[in-house]
Design a protein around this motif. Structure first.
Motif, mmCIF file in Angstrom:
data_model
loop_
_atom_site.group_PDB
_atom_site.id
_atom_site.type_symbol
_atom_site.label_atom_id
_atom_site.label_comp_id
_atom_site.label_asym_id
_atom_site.label_seq_id
_atom_site.Cartn_x
_atom_site.Cartn_y
_atom_site.Cartn_z
ATOM 1 N N ALA A 131 7.292 -2.587 7.507
ATOM 2 C CA ALA A 131 6.524 -2.097 6.358
ATOM 3 C C ALA A 131 7.269 -0.993 5.621
ATOM 4 C CB ALA A 131 5.159 -1.592 6.823
ATOM 5 N N ALA A 132 8.041 -0.189 6.337
ATOM 6 C CA ALA A 132 8.793 0.884 5.681
ATOM 7 C C ALA A 132 9.831 0.315 4.730
ATOM 8 C CB ALA A 132 9.456 1.765 6.742
ATOM 9 N N TYR A 133 10.478 -0.765 5.119
ATOM 10 C CA TYR A 133 11.486 -1.383 4.257
ATOM 11 C C TYR A 133 10.831 -2.173 3.112
ATOM 12 C CZ TYR A 133 14.627 -0.137 8.040
ATOM 13 O OH TYR A 133 15.337 0.562 8.980
ATOM 14 N N MET A 134 9.704 -2.833 3.405
ATOM 15 C CA MET A 134 9.003 -3.561 2.352
ATOM 16 C C MET A 134 8.466 -2.603 1.293
ATOM 17 S SD MET A 134 9.215 -6.754 2.614
ATOM 18 C CE MET A 134 8.127 -6.922 1.211
ATOM 19 N N ALA A 135 8.098 -1.389 1.694
ATOM 20 C CA ALA A 135 7.599 -0.414 0.717
ATOM 21 C C ALA A 135 8.668 -0.086 -0.317
ATOM 22 C CB ALA A 135 7.142 0.847 1.444
ATOM 23 N N GLU A 136 9.905 0.068 0.131
ATOM 24 C CA GLU A 136 10.987 0.368 -0.805
ATOM 25 C C GLU A 136 11.299 -0.831 -1.697
ATOM 26 O OE1 GLU A 136 12.881 3.728 -0.977
ATOM 27 O OE2 GLU A 136 10.720 3.650 -0.613
ATOM 28 N N ILE A 137 11.193 -2.037 -1.153
ATOM 29 C CA ILE A 137 11.425 -3.238 -1.959
ATOM 30 C C ILE A 137 10.356 -3.363 -3.037
ATOM 31 C CG2 ILE A 137 11.431 -5.762 -1.889
ATOM 32 C CD1 ILE A 137 12.709 -5.565 0.870
ATOM 33 N N VAL A 138 9.108 -3.161 -2.655
ATOM 34 C CA VAL A 138 8.010 -3.245 -3.635
ATOM 35 C C VAL A 138 8.140 -2.139 -4.671
ATOM 36 C CG1 VAL A 138 5.515 -3.114 -3.909
ATOM 37 C CG2 VAL A 138 6.489 -4.382 -1.985
ATOM 38 N N ARG A 139 8.511 -0.952 -4.238
ATOM 39 C CA ARG A 139 8.674 0.161 -5.192
ATOM 40 C C ARG A 139 9.770 -0.151 -6.208
ATOM 41 N NH1 ARG A 139 11.412 5.249 -5.540
ATOM 42 N NH2 ARG A 139 12.625 4.728 -3.674
ATOM 43 N N ALA A 140 10.873 -0.743 -5.753
ATOM 44 C CA ALA A 140 11.941 -1.115 -6.683
ATOM 45 C C ALA A 140 11.458 -2.187 -7.658
ATOM 46 C CB ALA A 140 13.153 -1.617 -5.907
ATOM 47 N N GLY A 141 10.658 -3.135 -7.178
ATOM 48 C CA GLY A 141 10.120 -4.156 -8.074
ATOM 49 C C GLY A 141 9.179 -3.581 -9.107
ATOM 50 N N ILE A 142 8.338 -2.626 -8.690
ATOM 51 C CA ILE A 142 7.413 -1.991 -9.637
ATOM 52 C C ILE A 142 8.178 -1.199 -10.691
ATOM 53 C CG2 ILE A 142 5.623 -0.232 -9.837
ATOM 54 C CD1 ILE A 142 4.566 -1.131 -7.129
ATOM 55 N N VAL A 165 0.835 -1.211 0.000
ATOM 56 C CA VAL A 165 0.000 0.000 0.000
ATOM 57 C C VAL A 165 0.867 1.258 0.000
ATOM 58 C CG1 VAL A 165 -1.709 1.306 1.313
ATOM 59 C CG2 VAL A 165 -1.920 -1.178 1.126
ATOM 60 N N LEU A 166 1.910 1.252 0.826
ATOM 61 C CA LEU A 166 2.794 2.427 0.896
ATOM 62 C C LEU A 166 3.553 2.636 -0.415
ATOM 63 C CD1 LEU A 166 4.210 1.952 4.490
ATOM 64 C CD2 LEU A 166 2.710 3.792 3.729
ATOM 65 N N ALA A 167 3.979 1.536 -1.051
ATOM 66 C CA ALA A 167 4.689 1.671 -2.323
ATOM 67 C C ALA A 167 3.790 2.229 -3.413
ATOM 68 C CB ALA A 167 5.248 0.307 -2.740
ATOM 69 N N VAL A 168 2.552 1.736 -3.458
ATOM 70 C CA VAL A 168 1.609 2.259 -4.446
ATOM 71 C C VAL A 168 1.297 3.726 -4.170
ATOM 72 C CG1 VAL A 168 -0.741 2.034 -5.337
ATOM 73 C CG2 VAL A 168 0.626 -0.007 -4.913
ATOM 74 N N MET A 169 1.183 4.088 -2.884
ATOM 75 C CA MET A 169 0.971 5.501 -2.537
ATOM 76 C C MET A 169 2.163 6.348 -2.959
ATOM 77 S SD MET A 169 -0.686 5.043 1.266
ATOM 78 C CE MET A 169 -0.474 6.778 1.672
ATOM 79 N N ARG A 170 3.372 5.806 -2.777
ATOM 80 C CA ARG A 170 4.581 6.558 -3.143
ATOM 81 C C ARG A 170 4.638 6.800 -4.650
ATOM 82 N NH1 ARG A 170 10.033 6.512 -1.129
ATOM 83 N NH2 ARG A 170 10.988 8.389 -2.005
ATOM 84 N N LEU A 171 4.123 5.872 -5.431
ATOM 85 C CA LEU A 171 4.138 6.012 -6.883
ATOM 86 C C LEU A 171 2.868 6.648 -7.430
ATOM 87 C CD1 LEU A 171 5.633 2.509 -7.752
ATOM 88 C CD2 LEU A 171 6.830 4.696 -7.805
ATOM 89 N N SER A 172 1.933 6.960 -6.552
ATOM 90 C CA SER A 172 0.659 7.528 -6.992
ATOM 91 C C SER A 172 0.844 8.952 -7.499
ATOM 92 C CB SER A 172 -0.329 7.511 -5.830
ATOM 93 O OG SER A 172 -1.509 8.224 -6.156
#
Length: 317
Positions: free
Chosen positions: A159-170, A80-87
């Motif tokens: 969750a803060a670290y997982m957000a960056e991992i997901v963002r890098a994957g996206i 959710v945080l990664a998608v918000m960061r890329l929104s």
């Protein structure tokens, strides 16, 4: 006249350095094992007597529960945080950035101490319409929920670290995939859910496995909440009673290694599953499907490969 060229007599390159290095490593390992086995400070009889103790087993189960629950919450919140960061929405993007700034910028131990003091900070939690009417009143100070606070503290930090991992994957997914989804009429959320995230899993899985293993070891810090029913907490309590910390620490280390090994095996198979299609080399099943689609006779690829002639003109059996 010979049927073909004479076979080449290949002489393997000798590498004596490898044998010397292997011998040195084996000797050092043997010396370490012998020294550990004969050192009375390790107290191996105490180690084996507590290795399968019921209290230690209960601590192992609590540690697994902490790891799984915290990681599941962290993965969901991280996505959710990664998608918000890329929104494209600036409010969502700023909220995600502030969350990452706070939870990545403070130590996890400090955060766990804060969650341990949470009942002292907020003695009562009211749910309802602000300044009008509250429907639910929860007395936090009298609530015995150290396990819950431990899970929340671990999950919010991870969750803060997982957000960056997901963002890098996206970001690793080609922009053409997003453009094609938009051309098909998908919304931004549908594009993320149906097109981008499934392809990003190949990049997300390896670091997520590392974070899961790190979460397992981070559970040893939940004594800051305080919560002492995990593996390390149980071992520490036992060693405080019998004054034998060394063998009890070895017991904890053994169980951490066992659980970590199981997680590494699961990570290996997940990586292999999501890496399908990443290689340009077609599998035997894909070759057969391609031949059938083109109307060509379907042959047994493996049998055909075994019948390939070698350099001497003979079939490989």
């Amino acid at each position: 006249m010979p049927d073909g060229p004479a076979p080449i007599e290949a002489i393997p390159l000798r590498r004596p350095g490898r044998w010397v290095a292997a011998a040195v490593v084996l000797v050092l390992f043997a010396l370490f094992v012998y020294g550990a086995a004969t050192n009375e400070a390790y107290q191996w009889d105490t180690y084996f007597s507590y290795l399968l103790d019921t209290r230690v087993a209960a601590g192992v189960w609590k540690t697994i529960q902490l790891t799984v629950l915290a990681m599941v919450i962290a993965v969901i919140l991280g996505v959710v945080l990664a998608v918000m960061r890329l929104s494209p929405n600036p409010v969502l993007k700023a909220t995600s950035w502030i969350y990452l700034w706070v939870f990545r910028g403070t130590p996890v131990y400090v955060q766990l101490v804060f969650w341990g003091l949470f009942p002292s900070i907020y003695k009562q939690l009211d749910l309802g319409i602000p300044f009008v009417h509250q429907f639910v009143h929860i007395e936090i100070q009298g609530l015995s929920a150290a396990f819950l606070f431990a899970v929340i503290g671990l999950a919010l930090n991870e969750a803060a670290y997982m957000a960056e991992i997901v963002r890098a994957g996206i970001n690793s997914v080609n922009e053409g995939q997003t453009e094609a989804s938009v051309a098909l009429g998908m919304t931004w959320s549908q594009t993320m859910r149906r097109t981008v995230l499934p392809q990003a899993m190949r990049v997300i899985i390896p670091p997520t496995g590392n974070e899961l293993i790190g979460m397992l070891k981070t559970t040893s810090l939940v004594a800051a909440v305080p919560y002492t029913l995990d593996l390390y907490g149980r071992v520490r309590d036992i060693s405080g009673a019998n004054f034998q910390p060394i063998p009890l620490l070895l017991v904890a280390a053994t169980w951490y290694l066992v659980i970590t090994s199981i997680l590494m095996i699961g990570q290996y198979y997940l990586e292999r599953y999501y890496s399908k299609g990443a290689s340009r080399k077609l599998t035997a099943r894909q070759l057969r499907a391609l031949a059938a689609a083109q109307g060509k006779p379907v042959v047994d690829i493996d049998a055909d490969r075994d019948a390939t002639p070698d350099t001497e003109g003979r079939e490989r059996k």
